[in-house]
Write a protein that holds these residues in place. Structure first.
Motif, PDB file in Angstrom:
ATOM      1  N   GLY A   1       0.815  -1.206   0.000  1.00  4.88           N
ATOM      2  CA  GLY A   1       0.000   0.000   0.000  1.00  4.88           C
ATOM      3  C   GLY A   1       0.851   1.259   0.000  1.00  4.88           C
ATOM      4  O   GLY A   1       0.606   2.191  -0.781  1.00  4.88           O
ATOM      5  N   ALA A   2       1.860   1.305   0.872  1.00  2.72           N
ATOM      6  CA  ALA A   2       2.750   2.468   0.922  1.00  2.72           C
ATOM      7  C   ALA A   2       3.493   2.621  -0.387  1.00  2.72           C
ATOM      8  O   ALA A   2       3.686   3.741  -0.885  1.00  2.72           O
ATOM      9  CB  ALA A   2       3.732   2.325   2.084  1.00  2.72           C
ATOM     10  N   TRP A   3       3.921   1.513  -0.978  1.00  2.00           N
ATOM     11  CA  TRP A   3       4.650   1.548  -2.246  1.00  2.00           C
ATOM     12  C   TRP A   3       3.779   2.117  -3.357  1.00  2.00           C
ATOM     13  O   TRP A   3       4.179   3.060  -4.048  1.00  2.00           O
ATOM     14  CB  TRP A   3       5.100   0.128  -2.582  1.00  2.00           C
ATOM     15  CG  TRP A   3       5.800  -0.050  -3.884  1.00  2.00           C
ATOM     16  CD1 TRP A   3       6.862   0.658  -4.352  1.00  2.00           C
ATOM     17  CD2 TRP A   3       5.502  -1.035  -4.884  1.00  2.00           C
ATOM     18  NE1 TRP A   3       7.249   0.166  -5.587  1.00  2.00           N
ATOM     19  CE2 TRP A   3       6.450  -0.856  -5.934  1.00  2.00           C
ATOM     20  CE3 TRP A   3       4.556  -2.054  -4.976  1.00  2.00           C
ATOM     21  CZ2 TRP A   3       6.434  -1.676  -7.071  1.00  2.00           C
ATOM     22  CZ3 TRP A   3       4.553  -2.862  -6.103  1.00  2.00           C
ATOM     23  CH2 TRP A   3       5.480  -2.665  -7.134  1.00  2.00           C
ATOM     24  N   ALA A   4       2.579   1.582  -3.533  1.00  2.00           N
ATOM     25  CA  ALA A   4       1.702   2.045  -4.609  1.00  2.00           C
ATOM     26  C   ALA A   4       1.338   3.509  -4.422  1.00  2.00           C
ATOM     27  O   ALA A   4       1.308   4.289  -5.386  1.00  2.00           O
ATOM     28  CB  ALA A   4       0.447   1.181  -4.672  1.00  2.00           C
ATOM     29  N   ASN A   5       1.076   3.927  -3.189  1.00  2.00           N
ATOM     30  CA  ASN A   5       0.697   5.312  -2.939  1.00  2.00           C
ATOM     31  C   ASN A   5       1.863   6.266  -3.174  1.00  2.00           C
ATOM     32  O   ASN A   5       1.680   7.365  -3.699  1.00  2.00           O
ATOM     33  CB  ASN A   5       0.163   5.458  -1.519  1.00  2.00           C
ATOM     34  CG  ASN A   5      -1.309   5.123  -1.441  1.00  2.00           C
ATOM     35  OD1 ASN A   5      -2.165   5.986  -1.610  1.00  2.00           O
ATOM     36  ND2 ASN A   5      -1.631   3.859  -1.205  1.00  2.00           N
ATOM     37  N   ARG A   6       3.069   5.845  -2.800  1.00  2.00           N
ATOM     38  CA  ARG A   6       4.215   6.729  -3.013  1.00  2.00           C
ATOM     39  C   ARG A   6       4.528   6.877  -4.495  1.00  2.00           C
ATOM     40  O   ARG A   6       4.887   7.964  -4.958  1.00  2.00           O
ATOM     41  CB  ARG A   6       5.434   6.233  -2.235  1.00  2.00           C
ATOM     42  CG  ARG A   6       6.563   7.244  -2.215  1.00  2.00           C
ATOM     43  CD  ARG A   6       7.472   7.069  -1.031  1.00  2.00           C
ATOM     44  NE  ARG A   6       6.791   7.290   0.235  1.00  2.00           N
ATOM     45  CZ  ARG A   6       7.372   7.138   1.425  1.00  2.00           C
ATOM     46  NH1 ARG A   6       8.647   6.787   1.491  1.00  2.00           N
ATOM     47  NH2 ARG A   6       6.690   7.339   2.536  1.00  2.00           N
ATOM     48  N   LEU A   7       4.391   5.795  -5.259  1.00  3.72           N
ATOM     49  CA  LEU A   7       4.585   5.892  -6.703  1.00  3.72           C
ATOM     50  C   LEU A   7       3.522   6.790  -7.334  1.00  3.72           C
ATOM     51  O   LEU A   7       3.817   7.572  -8.250  1.00  3.72           O
ATOM     52  CB  LEU A   7       4.546   4.502  -7.336  1.00  3.72           C
ATOM     53  CG  LEU A   7       5.686   3.542  -6.971  1.00  3.72           C
ATOM     54  CD1 LEU A   7       5.504   2.223  -7.707  1.00  3.72           C
ATOM     55  CD2 LEU A   7       7.043   4.138  -7.281  1.00  3.72           C
ATOM     56  N   ALA A   8       2.280   6.665  -6.858  1.00  2.98           N
ATOM     57  CA  ALA A   8       1.203   7.516  -7.381  1.00  2.98           C
ATOM     58  C   ALA A   8       1.508   8.984  -7.124  1.00  2.98           C
ATOM     59  O   ALA A   8       1.310   9.842  -7.995  1.00  2.98           O
ATOM     60  CB  ALA A   8      -0.127   7.120  -6.740  1.00  2.98           C
ATOM     61  N   LEU A   9       2.007   9.278  -5.935  1.00  4.87           N
ATOM     62  CA  LEU A   9       2.340  10.656  -5.585  1.00  4.87           C
ATOM     63  C   LEU A   9       3.481  11.177  -6.480  1.00  4.87           C
ATOM     64  O   LEU A   9       3.422  12.318  -6.963  1.00  4.87           O
ATOM     65  CB  LEU A   9       2.759  10.712  -4.116  1.00  4.87           C
ATOM     66  CG  LEU A   9       2.431  11.980  -3.330  1.00  4.87           C
ATOM     67  CD1 LEU A   9       0.930  12.159  -3.201  1.00  4.87           C
ATOM     68  CD2 LEU A   9       3.073  11.910  -1.952  1.00  4.87           C
TER      69      LEU A   9
END
Length: 322
Positions: free
Chosen positions: A73-81
């Motif tokens: 979750g943290a990985w996908a959200n950081r890439l999205a950001l």
């Protein structure tokens, strides 16, 4: 372009596997697959890539996505950001990744303002599989600048048709070029649509902005020229960046998991789970789990233990994450 003998897209499965409590093995691209990427962080396009290199990148990245890592979750959200910040920078707006992080983590409601549509669309992609939520696309497309008449519905149908094509590069091109034809200059919409179609083609449980990450972070890009080997190179560069971040956050997640048994605060375990699931968390953002004073003490201890980082450098309105 890929060979006409490309296999059909994999069967789509939208069920999420529960996160494994064990550490995920590091995943990286073989050296020969990144030979055309002399500088992953540079502003210039990489040299063209072939189907073998792209296939290797997507296979390794698929293993990372389907591993159901605790920090997914943290990985996908950081890439999205990161991809949203790059898209906004290419449009000439000033909001950087830190500003977008504040919009997400410190806003009690969905983010608002000029950057909100681009940010919201990227977070939507990271939030789950696109297929079951396809009916939400027209509103997202309209927010990204295609509002007139029936254009949002028409583009949503175009993207669904593109995602069913037999090869990933063909599918991505079939998404990218029609958006540019209908809405010239809407680069953020076109790139996001291409990443959306690629995620659906791959059947992933959430989307990653590989094309958005693979493009130069500054300046205008001629998206109409993104085809074949040049498009493959952009996806390859985005995949390499995504895997670099997966490995980095994986090490940090392992450190956070290691201190979990030492935490005595009530609901500390649920706070850790939230840190693993999001790009950043504020004290107010865990108020539903733990009192604010206890949350401050817990975050201070986690920072002192090296298990999380304070991401802003500010004395107030601080944010914590991997």
């Amino acid at each position: 372009m890929l060979s006409p003998a490309c296999p059909p897209p994999p069967a789509l499965s939208w069920s999420m596997t529960p996160p494994s409590p064990t550490a995920v093995l590091p995943l990286h691209l073989p050296a020969w697959a990144t030979r055309c990427l002399p500088d992953r962080g540079g502003a210039d396009h990489p040299t063209p890539a072939g189907p073998a290199q792209l296939g290797a990148a997507l296979a390794v990245l698929d293993a990372a996505v389907t591993a159901a890592a605790p920090h997914a979750g943290a990985w996908a959200n950081r890439l999205a950001l990161a991809a949203a910040a790059a898209a906004i920078a290419r449009s000439g707006r000033p909001e950087d990744e830190a500003a977008l992080r504040d919009l997400v983590a410190l806003s009690p409601a969905p983010p608002a303002g000029p950057a909100a549509p681009v940010l919201g669309a990227h977070l939507w992609l990271a939030d789950g599989p696109p297929g079951p939520r396809w009916g939400e696309l027209p509103a997202l497309i309209a927010g990204l600048g295609a509002r007139s008449g029936g254009v949002p519905d028409e583009l949503a149908q175009t993207l669904a048709t593109a995602a069913a094509l037999p090869c990933p590069l063909v599918a991505v091109s079939a998404a990218l070029q029609p958006v540019l034809a209908v809405r010239p200059g809407r680069d953020a919409l076109a790139v996001w649509a291409a990443d959306l179609v690629l995620a659906r083609w791959l059947g992933w449980p959430y989307g990653l902005p590989l094309i958005g990450l693979g493009l130069p972070p500054q300046g205008r890009v001629d998206l109409s020229a993104l085809e074949g080997a040049t498009l493959a190179a952009v996806i390859l560069r985005g995949s390499a960046r995504a895997l670099d971040r997966f490995a980095l956050l994986g090490h940090r997640a392992a450190a956070l998991q290691a201190v979990r048994p030492r935490l005595r605060a009530r609901a500390a375990g649920r706070v850790v789970d939230r840190l693993l699931a999001r790009d950043a968390v504020s004290v107010a953002g865990v108020r539903d789990l733990i009192p604010e004073r206890a949350a401050r003490r817990l975050f201070d201890r986690l920072v002192a233990l090296g298990a999380v980082r304070e991401l802003t450098g500010r004395p107030t309105a601080r944010l914590y994450g991997l």
